[in-house]
Write a protein that holds these residues in place. Structure first.
Motif, short mmCIF file in Angstrom:
data_model
loop_
_atom_site.label_atom_id
_atom_site.label_comp_id
_atom_site.label_asym_id
_atom_site.label_seq_id
_atom_site.Cartn_x
_atom_site.Cartn_y
_atom_site.Cartn_z
N ALA A 352 0.82 -1.21 0.00
CA ALA A 352 0.00 0.00 0.00
C ALA A 352 0.86 1.26 0.00
N GLN A 353 1.94 1.24 0.77
CA GLN A 353 2.81 2.41 0.79
C GLN A 353 3.56 2.57 -0.54
N THR A 354 3.87 1.45 -1.17
CA THR A 354 4.50 1.53 -2.49
C THR A 354 3.58 2.23 -3.49
N LEU A 355 2.27 2.05 -3.30
CA LEU A 355 1.28 2.71 -4.17
C LEU A 355 0.94 4.12 -3.67
N ARG A 356 1.82 4.68 -2.82
CA ARG A 356 1.74 6.07 -2.35
C ARG A 356 0.60 6.32 -1.36
N ALA A 357 0.17 5.30 -0.66
CA ALA A 357 -0.81 5.51 0.41
C ALA A 357 -0.09 5.97 1.67
N ASP A 358 -0.65 6.96 2.37
CA ASP A 358 -0.02 7.43 3.59
C ASP A 358 -0.33 6.45 4.73
N ARG A 359 0.21 6.75 5.92
CA ARG A 359 0.06 5.81 7.03
C ARG A 359 -1.41 5.65 7.44
N TRP A 360 -2.16 6.78 7.46
CA TRP A 360 -3.54 6.69 7.89
C TRP A 360 -4.37 5.85 6.93
N ARG A 361 -4.20 6.07 5.62
CA ARG A 361 -4.98 5.30 4.65
C ARG A 361 -4.55 3.84 4.67
N ARG A 364 -6.27 2.41 7.70
CA ARG A 364 -7.73 2.34 7.56
C ARG A 364 -8.16 1.31 6.53
N ASP A 365 -7.47 1.24 5.39
CA ASP A 365 -7.94 0.41 4.28
C ASP A 365 -7.26 -0.96 4.20
N VAL A 366 -6.13 -1.13 4.90
CA VAL A 366 -5.41 -2.40 4.83
C VAL A 366 -5.33 -3.08 6.19
N PRO A 369 -9.02 -3.63 8.20
CA PRO A 369 -9.86 -4.72 7.67
C PRO A 369 -9.31 -6.11 7.94
N LEU A 370 -7.98 -6.24 7.97
CA LEU A 370 -7.39 -7.55 8.26
C LEU A 370 -7.60 -7.97 9.71
N MET A 371 -7.93 -7.00 10.56
CA MET A 371 -8.17 -7.31 11.97
C MET A 371 -9.63 -7.66 12.25
N VAL A 372 -10.48 -7.67 11.23
CA VAL A 372 -11.91 -7.89 11.45
C VAL A 372 -12.20 -9.19 12.19
N PRO A 373 -11.57 -10.34 11.84
CA PRO A 373 -11.86 -11.57 12.61
C PRO A 373 -11.54 -11.41 14.09
N GLY A 374 -10.39 -10.81 14.40
CA GLY A 374 -10.05 -10.61 15.80
C GLY A 374 -10.99 -9.66 16.50
N LEU A 375 -11.38 -8.57 15.82
CA LEU A 375 -12.32 -7.62 16.40
C LEU A 375 -13.67 -8.27 16.66
N ALA A 376 -14.14 -9.06 15.69
CA ALA A 376 -15.43 -9.72 15.85
C ALA A 376 -15.39 -10.74 16.99
N GLY A 466 -1.98 10.20 14.76
CA GLY A 466 -3.23 10.34 15.50
C GLY A 466 -3.66 9.05 16.16
N VAL A 467 -3.49 7.91 15.47
CA VAL A 467 -3.86 6.63 16.04
C VAL A 467 -2.97 6.29 17.23
N ARG A 468 -1.67 6.56 17.08
CA ARG A 468 -0.74 6.26 18.17
C ARG A 468 -1.08 7.08 19.42
N ARG A 469 -1.36 8.36 19.24
CA ARG A 469 -1.69 9.21 20.39
C ARG A 469 -3.01 8.78 21.03
N ALA A 470 -3.99 8.43 20.20
CA ALA A 470 -5.27 7.97 20.75
C ALA A 470 -5.09 6.68 21.55
N CYS A 471 -4.26 5.77 21.04
CA CYS A 471 -4.01 4.52 21.76
C CYS A 471 -3.35 4.78 23.11
N HIS A 472 -2.36 5.65 23.13
CA HIS A 472 -1.71 5.97 24.40
C HIS A 472 -2.69 6.66 25.36
#
Length: 739
Positions: A352-361, A364-366, A369-376, A466-472
């Protein structure tokens, strides 16, 4: 003779020798089964006898009818219906006579194999029918249990002789045993609860009684929406569970991301802190909240001293229960999610980063979603734990009622309405099953795998700022309050009177665990020794049984293919979705009267804990066994080892970490459980958690706090001892994914 012919001859001889060995083993098995059946019919008491179940007083006193075996019950006391069982046992004995070459496995198995199947199955049906249809109190005793074991063994041998399970007697016997135990201690109690909920006070089928019990404002009322009265306990339970599950899942995700995706120093200590509540009963958090925020708690005392503020009662009610459940159940959700986050391969994130996606995207998009089984799964477990929780609502509920407490008061309160308790239990079970189905719908049908077996040397993408600060911001307050709450529990037992006199004392520990020297040696004078000894001994007895049943069941599910496998798997995992309160009520209704009168015995406590913990043991065994190549099984079979030998000498050593995990979970779950055993304890077999709740109900907070701290330290010490025995590196190897 040519070399190829010689090899064919050797293979034929080896196969013939293995067949003969299997036939001899089956014949020995049948003789043992027959001996057990004969013992049950002719020697030990058929009915439950006062005192020892295996009492042989009928030998010295022929008039001791309650201790008489089935043979005397037939010939002397006229219980002629027992003759049918004896005839079925004789038929099985005739079918298992030595020299029956037709017992060789295969589709053309003869009449002897069919007779074993029919005789064993009819024997089990007869035992059930005579117990519930023709039997008068007292109930079935050791003799009947031995007869049932004998019939089950004949059934398994007949199935193997007919060629089922490739003629493997061990597999057939294991499947029959596990199926029978699950049917008896999981499916049967649920069926009794359902029938009781649909019956009137006279025990007659009356669906209208079910509607009448539930169609009240106390259960489904919505008065709280108008601000005038309270809502029904069903809506209270559902709202509380949804809020608690959501909060636990979010907080556990923050913990998992901090532990697995940040360079924070001291993450090992943070991980240990997050799992600390697992070694304590869930209601300990509620008890600690009372010490801190109750009317005599530290916060109210400080506000009254510093600002002359009247002590508040905000901790009692829905908000107090919610806070307690968040702190109590977040660690369980964390253990589910941290494994998912740890096991995620970073390949997709790097792509995703190779395709120029920033950390937030990317997150959010990769990643998310891969954590959905664990979250459920984390949400599902937290939801079920919340609706089943009894300790925190009974301590902090106040006027806010939930289904668990309502069921409890329906059983032990002045109303004593078992039908109402069963109906409420069905509602609670319905909530859990709906959540289970929704979780399967959300997760099912999609692929979330990222581990391909190829080398993956990438590094996880750092979290967005933002995610890191929210987690802390979520993690550190939780960690600080957790330390404070457990410090209150561990230190509160040393205060003379919490809230009034903080003079250091050992008086509460002496009352609970005092030891004196008497004329005959050590005298365990403390009031808590009896419940602690019962809890530790029965938990230590149940933990190996949990691990054994779990590993055998996991072997059947991962290594065998048979008709009804999906139904078998569902039945073995069903108790995971059953709230503990429902289990307790189900066991009371199913085993409180003859012929299976187990209430008040140690057996019902052990069975309850074993089958509540069994699904986790099964899952642990399946996960570990799926990583073991089937070629090891095949190599062992090629060398002439039978299935039982392969499992014992090849697979079990490789499953050692999973077995230890099952032992630890089974022991801890038994030591800290409350919602189910509170219905099953007796004066002869008290339980630690119920003793603590009773002390709190009587206002004896000092002893309750002291006992809770002892329970926490003892449980943690046992876990540390088990882990030290196997080695932390081996446990870590189990958690580390194969890449």
């Amino acid at each position: 003779m040519t070399p190829s012919a010689r090899a064919d001859t050797l293979r034929w001889r080896g196969a013939h020798a293995r067949t003969r060995a299997a036939l001899h083993a089956r014949q020995r098995f049948l003789l043992a089964a027959l001996a057990v059946g004969v013992l049950g019919f002719t020697v030990v008491p058929w009915h439950v006898a006062s005192g020892s179940a295996a009492a042989l007083s009928w030998l010295a006193d022929p008039t001791a009818r309650e201790h008489a075996p089935a043979l005397l019950q037939i010939t002397r006391y006229g219980q002629t219906w027992l003759v049918w069982g004896a005839l079925l046992l004789a038929a099985c004995a005739l079918a298992s006579r030595p020299g029956g070459a037709r017992l060789q496995p295969g589709p053309g198995a003869g009449a002897q194999a069919n007779a074993l199947v029919v005789g064993g199955a009819l024997g089990l049906v007869w035992l059930f029918a005579q117990g519930y249809g023709m039997e008068a109190p007292p109930g079935l005793g050791l003799g009947a249990c031995l007869a049932g074991t004998s019939f089950a063994a004949f059934l398994a041998a007949g199935l193997a002789a007919r060629g089922s399970f490739h003629g493997d007697l061990f597999v057939a016997g294991s499947l029959v045993t596990v199926t029978g135990l699950v049917a008896l201690f999981t499916l049967f109690p649920l069926a009794v609860v359902s029938m009781t909920a649909l019956a009137d006070h006279d025990g007659l089928f009356a669906p209208s009684a079910f509607i009448e019990r539930l169609g009240t404002g106390r259960v489904w009322g919505l008065g709280c929406l108008g601000g005038s009265t309270r809502c029904g306990v069903a809506w209270n339970t559902l709202a509380l569970a949804l809020l608690a599950a959501t909060a636990c899942t979010v907080l556990a995700l923050a913990f998992s991301l901090v532990v697995a995706r940040t360079a924070l120093p001291g993450k090992r200590a943070l991980r240990a802190l997050a799992t600390l509540p697992l070694v304590a009963p869930p209601f300990v958090i509620g008890l600690a909240l009372i010490l801190v925020f109750g009317r005599s708690g530290l916060v109210n005392q400080f506000l009254a001293w510093a600002f002359d503020v009247e002590p508040a009662r905000w901790i009692y009610g829905m908000q107090g229960i919610l806070v307690a459940q968040i702190f109590a159940f977040t660690p369980i959700a964390f253990l589910i999610l941290v494994g998912v986050v740890d096991a995620m391969a970073p390949t997709l994130e790097e792509a995703a980063q190779t395709l120029r996606a920033d950390r937030w995207r990317t997150f959010r998009d990769v990643s998310l979603p891969l954590m959905v089984p664990g979250l459920a799964n984390a949400f599902l477990v937290s939801f079920i734990e919340s609706i089943a929780d009894f300790g925190n609502p009974i301590l902090l509920g106040g006027d806010f009622g939930v289904l668990a407490t309502e069921i409890y008061f329906s059983v032990v309160g002045a109303q004593l309405d078992a039908g109402r308790a069963a109906a409420l239990g069905v509602v609670l079970l319905g909530f859990a099953l709906v959540a289970f189905v929704v979780q399967r719908v959300v997760v099912g049908g999609k692929v979330y795998s990222t581990l391909t077996g190829r080398s993956d040397a990438g590094r996880p993408v750092p979290l967005p700022t933002g995610v890191r600060r929210a987690c802390h911001a979520l993690v550190w307050p939780w960690a600080i309050v957790t330390v404070l709450l457990y410090a209150m529990v561990l230190g509160g037992g040393f205060a003379e009177t919490w809230g009034r006199d903080y003079t250091p004392t050992l008086r509460h520990y002496a009352r609970a665990f005092g030891i004196e020297w008497g004329p005959h040696g050590i005298l365990w004078a403390g009031a808590a020794w009896s419940s602690l000894a019962t809890t530790v001994s029965l938990s230590a007895l149940g933990a190996p049984l949990t691990a054994l049943l779990g590993i055998v069941t996991a072997y059947l599910l991962t290594r065998q293919r048979f008709v009804g496998r999906a139904a078998f798997e569902f039945a073995t995992l069903l108790s995971f979705a059953i709230p503990g309160t429902v289990v307790g009520v189900a066991y009371i209704l199913a085993f409180n009267t003859p012929p299976l009168e187990l209430t008040g015995t140690a057996l019902i406590l052990v069975a309850c804990n074993v089958f509540r913990s069994m699904p986790v043991s099964v899952r642990a065994g399946m996960a570990a066994m799926s990583q073991i190549d089937r070629g090891l099984d095949e190599a062992s079979a090629t060398l002439g080892a039978r299935t039982a030998t392969t499992l014992r000498r090849v697979l079990v050593p490789l499953l050692r970490p999973a077995i230890v995990a099952s032992l630890v979970y089974g022991f801890v779950r038994s030591m800290t459980t409350l919602s189910a055993v509170i219905f099953l304890v007796s004066a002869e077999h008290p339980w630690a958690t119920t003793y603590i709740i009773d002390r709190v109900a009587n206002g004896d907070y000092g002893v309750a706090i002291a006992y809770s701290s002892v329970l926490i330290v003892l449980t943690a010490a046992v876990i540390a001892t088990i882990r030290a025995g196997i080695g932390q590196s081996r446990l870590a190897a189990l958690r580390r994914p194969i890449r």
